[in-house]
Write a protein that holds these residues in place. Structure first.
Motif, PDB file in Angstrom:
ATOM      1  N   UNK A   1      49.958 -29.538  19.717  1.00 18.89           N
ATOM      2  CA  UNK A   1      49.737 -28.018  19.185  1.00 18.89           C
ATOM      3  C   UNK A   1      49.712 -28.096  17.764  1.00 18.89           C
ATOM      4  N   UNK A   2      48.672 -27.436  17.260  1.00 18.01           N
ATOM      5  CA  UNK A   2      48.729 -27.348  15.575  1.00 18.01           C
ATOM      6  C   UNK A   2      49.194 -26.428  14.906  1.00 18.01           C
ATOM      7  N   UNK A   3      49.445 -25.093  15.551  1.00 18.76           N
ATOM      8  CA  UNK A   3      49.712 -24.176  14.653  1.00 18.76           C
ATOM      9  C   UNK A   3      50.270 -23.151  15.715  1.00 18.76           C
ATOM     10  N   UNK A   4      51.399 -22.483  15.317  1.00 21.65           N
ATOM     11  CA  UNK A   4      52.111 -21.585  16.315  1.00 21.65           C
ATOM     12  C   UNK A   4      52.815 -20.738  15.923  1.00 21.65           C
TER      13      UNK A   4
ATOM     14  N   UNK B   1      45.998 -25.306   3.702  1.00 21.23           N
ATOM     15  CA  UNK B   1      46.270 -25.709   2.254  1.00 21.23           C
ATOM     16  C   UNK B   1      47.360 -26.779   2.313  1.00 21.23           C
ATOM     17  N   UNK B   2      47.199 -27.729   1.612  1.00 18.18           N
ATOM     18  CA  UNK B   2      48.006 -28.967   1.680  1.00 18.18           C
ATOM     19  C   UNK B   2      48.721 -28.925   0.206  1.00 18.18           C
ATOM     20  N   UNK B   3      49.755 -29.102  -0.024  1.00 19.02           N
ATOM     21  CA  UNK B   3      50.335 -29.304  -1.173  1.00 19.02           C
ATOM     22  C   UNK B   3      51.783 -29.580  -1.463  1.00 19.02           C
ATOM     23  N   UNK B   4      52.425 -28.886  -2.196  1.00 15.72           N
ATOM     24  CA  UNK B   4      54.024 -29.347  -2.552  1.00 15.72           C
ATOM     25  C   UNK B   4      54.827 -27.986  -2.743  1.00 15.72           C
ATOM     26  N   UNK B   5      56.125 -27.833  -2.330  1.00 18.72           N
ATOM     27  CA  UNK B   5      57.016 -26.860  -2.397  1.00 18.72           C
ATOM     28  C   UNK B   5      56.476 -25.736  -2.145  1.00 18.72           C
ATOM     29  N   UNK B   6      55.515 -25.407  -1.301  1.00 20.74           N
ATOM     30  CA  UNK B   6      54.744 -24.262  -0.995  1.00 20.74           C
ATOM     31  C   UNK B   6      55.904 -23.252  -0.655  1.00 20.74           C
ATOM     32  N   UNK B   7      57.047 -23.290  -0.238  1.00 23.26           N
ATOM     33  CA  UNK B   7      58.186 -22.302  -0.159  1.00 23.26           C
ATOM     34  C   UNK B   7      58.524 -21.557  -1.241  1.00 23.26           C
ATOM     35  N   UNK B   8      58.430 -22.191  -2.334  1.00 21.79           N
ATOM     36  CA  UNK B   8      58.723 -21.825  -3.680  1.00 21.79           C
ATOM     37  C   UNK B   8      57.867 -21.409  -4.627  1.00 21.79           C
ATOM     38  N   UNK B   9      56.489 -21.274  -4.245  1.00 18.49           N
ATOM     39  CA  UNK B   9      55.473 -21.114  -5.129  1.00 18.49           C
ATOM     40  C   UNK B   9      55.278 -19.391  -5.394  1.00 18.49           C
ATOM     41  N   UNK B  10      55.637 -19.066  -6.438  1.00 14.49           N
ATOM     42  CA  UNK B  10      55.720 -17.609  -6.653  1.00 14.49           C
ATOM     43  C   UNK B  10      54.485 -16.684  -6.394  1.00 14.49           C
TER      44      UNK B  10
ATOM     45  N   UNK C   1      45.725 -15.439  12.347  1.00 18.26           N
ATOM     46  CA  UNK C   1      46.978 -15.769  12.381  1.00 18.26           C
ATOM     47  C   UNK C   1      47.468 -16.676  11.060  1.00 18.26           C
ATOM     48  N   UNK C   2      48.470 -16.822  10.906  1.00 17.48           N
ATOM     49  CA  UNK C   2      48.967 -17.872   9.910  1.00 17.48           C
ATOM     50  C   UNK C   2      50.468 -18.411  10.118  1.00 17.48           C
ATOM     51  N   UNK C   3      50.644 -19.776   9.405  1.00 19.87           N
ATOM     52  CA  UNK C   3      51.983 -20.166   9.700  1.00 19.87           C
ATOM     53  C   UNK C   3      52.317 -20.839   8.420  1.00 19.87           C
ATOM     54  N   UNK C   4      53.479 -20.844   8.023  1.00 21.39           N
ATOM     55  CA  UNK C   4      54.353 -21.318   6.848  1.00 21.39           C
ATOM     56  C   UNK C   4      55.497 -21.530   7.093  1.00 21.39           C
TER      57      UNK C   4
ATOM     58  N   UNK D   1      54.482 -28.860   2.918  1.00 22.76           N
ATOM     59  CA  UNK D   1      53.439 -29.358   2.594  1.00 22.76           C
ATOM     60  C   UNK D   1      52.264 -28.505   3.039  1.00 22.76           C
ATOM     61  N   UNK D   2      52.402 -27.652   3.930  1.00 23.67           N
ATOM     62  CA  UNK D   2      51.261 -26.958   4.375  1.00 23.67           C
ATOM     63  C   UNK D   2      51.366 -25.299   4.754  1.00 23.67           C
ATOM     64  N   UNK D   3      50.136 -24.778   4.576  1.00 26.58           N
ATOM     65  CA  UNK D   3      49.973 -23.366   4.946  1.00 26.58           C
ATOM     66  C   UNK D   3      48.942 -23.165   5.707  1.00 26.58           C
ATOM     67  N   UNK D   4      49.043 -22.919   7.102  1.00 26.51           N
ATOM     68  CA  UNK D   4      47.966 -22.828   7.865  1.00 26.51           C
ATOM     69  C   UNK D   4      47.349 -21.335   8.124  1.00 26.51           C
ATOM     70  N   UNK D   5      46.172 -21.290   8.191  1.00 27.80           N
ATOM     71  CA  UNK D   5      45.358 -19.671   8.096  1.00 27.80           C
ATOM     72  C   UNK D   5      44.393 -19.822   9.081  1.00 27.80           C
ATOM     73  N   UNK D   6      44.512 -19.189  10.157  1.00 25.17           N
ATOM     74  CA  UNK D   6      43.217 -19.144  11.207  1.00 25.17           C
ATOM     75  C   UNK D   6      42.463 -18.089  10.820  1.00 25.17           C
ATOM     76  N   UNK D   7      41.052 -18.265  10.671  1.00 26.44           N
ATOM     77  CA  UNK D   7      40.027 -17.233  10.505  1.00 26.44           C
ATOM     78  C   UNK D   7      38.890 -17.610  11.514  1.00 26.44           C
TER      79      UNK D   7
END
Ligand code: ASP
Ligand code: MG
Length: 448
Positions: free
Chosen positions: A342-345, A387-396, A413-416, A421-427
């Protein structure tokens, strides 16, 4: 054993013709590789798979044409590099095996998963025997051994995509001598009964990582035809840059979510032994490439963007689950049973939505099992952008930037939240390329 151990893997295009093989062999000499893991020559694995299909159908003529073209291509390569009878015999034995397999498959008009793995394994077995001779020509005074990967890469018997047995691999690696140079095959292994297995398409990277882990290597090098890992797929966007340093966590997410450059399982063995991984191009060996390691200096909010196409959204609904429990457990046991990732849920009280590769729909047993848990809605033609990166929870201002970049394109759909490290967006698939371009512009290019 104080010697520096370097495991170097060369992909299909780095094995494509004599020039490419020579280029790759020079890299092995320069880097002092201890274990060289090679892919089949470019296009050969696809051809072998096609041969298997044709042999099981009535189309024997077309099948024989392909067999002949594989033989000619590799005989031609061998004749240019070596007159060593031993090597020529190994090559010819592979061809005899191919003929036998084709004969048996066409007789039975059926291709079993076991036979399919066996036939695919020939690609790497053929390329490695030729490459060993190319390397031998460059290192005449070194002991160079053609190592059958099936004696090292022990796996379960899940043909098509076998799971490696890590401790058995480590044990098998103990018999390798650090003073020798080994040339071996990526992608292939063997189960406990000695049946040939494969690790899944693109699995040579994974093989190399397993060798590196088993040998406690100092460096794992993945040599390919691009100069490292880019901020996004250069076919999607013209302003990409090569990432010179990236963490294991980020690279792992990238591979999982669609970056084609590494097989998704490659990072795990390297992480287990903290082995730095280098990704570089055989065609531009002096470029800096990408280093994947534990600690990296720069940690940008968004380092890279990946896109995974051909995604299907499955929504499973069961109204009886209002205020009940166990629904998710039941659903996930079906995914586990059929080995589907499962990739995104996302979830609500009585329904759960998951993305899967479109090809999963062909697995009728899985779909039937899933129907026993709830009603399924299938929506096709999506792309998962990560989107792959760092500290994605605290990026203002991240969410603001994402939403304003995607203004024109509905987000299904989206998931964080599961990993920083990652934020998924389904388009929708048709919007996905322009979404990647807009996100790359506002989250990566504007930050440089
Ligand atoms: N030759 C195999 C494939 O094409 C494995 C690899 O190249 O990594 O999938
Ligand atoms: Mg590959």
């Amino acid at each position: 054993m104080n010697k520096t151990i370097i495991v170097s893997k060369f992909g299909g295009t780095s094995m494509g013709d004599l020039k490419s093989m020579e280029r790759s062999a020079s890299i092995c000499v320069e880097r002092k590789s201890s274990v060289v893991v090679v892919s089949a020559t470019s296009g050969t694995t696809d051809m072998l798979s096609q041969i298997a299909k044709l042999a099981s159908s009535e189309n024997i003529e077309q099948c024989e044409k392909l067999v002949l073209s594989i033989k000619e291509r590799h005989q031609n390569l061998m004749s240019q590099v070596s007159k060593n009878n031993e090597a020529i015999d190994v090559l010819n034995n592979c061809f005899t095996e191919l003929d036998l397999l084709v004969h048996n498959i066409s007789l039975l008009k059926e291709i079993t998963p076991k036979a399919h793995d066996h036939i695919l394994s020939l690609g790497e077995r053929i390329s490695s025997v030729i490459f060993k001779e190319v390397l031998k020509n460059k290192l005449p005074n070194k002991k160079i051994i053609l190592l059958d990967a099936r004696t090292i890469i022990k796996t379960d018997s899940h043909f098509g995509k076998a799971t490696p047995l890590i401790s058995e691999i480590a044990l098998a690696c103990e018999k390798l001598n650090p003073d020798f140079v080994y040339v071996t095959q990526g992608f292939i292994g063997a189960d406990v009964d000695g049946n040939t297995t494969v690790l899944g398409r693109g699995g040579s990277d994974y093989s190399a990582a397993l060798f590196a882990e088993g040998l406690n290597a100092d460096v794992l090098e993945i040599w390919t035809d691009v100069a490292g890992i880019a901020t996004t797929d250069p076919r999607l966007c013209s302003n990409t840059k090569i990432i010179h340093e990236i963490s294991y966590a980020e690279a792992g997410e990238m591979a999982q979510y669609g970056a084609k450059i590494l097989h998704p399982s490659t990072i795990a063995p390297a992480v287990r032994k903290s082995i730095p991984v280098f990704v570089g191009s055989t065609f531009d060996k002096d470029l800096p490439g990408t280093w994947i390691k534990n600690d990296v200096e720069k940690k940008p909010a968004v380092r890279a963007i990946t896109k995974r196409s051909l995604q299907t959204l499955l929504t499973i609904t069961n109204p009886d689950m209002l205020n009940a429990y166990g629904f998710m457990g039941e659903i996930f046991s079906m995914f586990g049973k059929h080995r589907i990732s499962v990739d995104c849920i996302t979830t609500s009280e009585i329904s759960i939505a998951v993305t899967v590769d479109h090809i999963t729909l062909n697995n009728q047993k899985f779909m039937k099992d899933l129907e026993s848990v709830g009603k399924i809605d299938v929506e096709d033609n999506y792309s998962l952008i990560s989107l792959i990166g760092n500290n994605l929870f605290s990026q203002k201002s991240l969410a603001k930037k994402i939403f304003s970049s995607l203004e024109e394109s509905p987000i299904r759909m989206m998931s964080l939240g599961a990993s920083p490290y990652n934020f998924n967006i389904l388009v929708k698939e048709e919007d996905s390329k322009s979404c990647v371009q807009k996100l790359h512009k506002s989250l990566i290019e504007s930050e440089e």
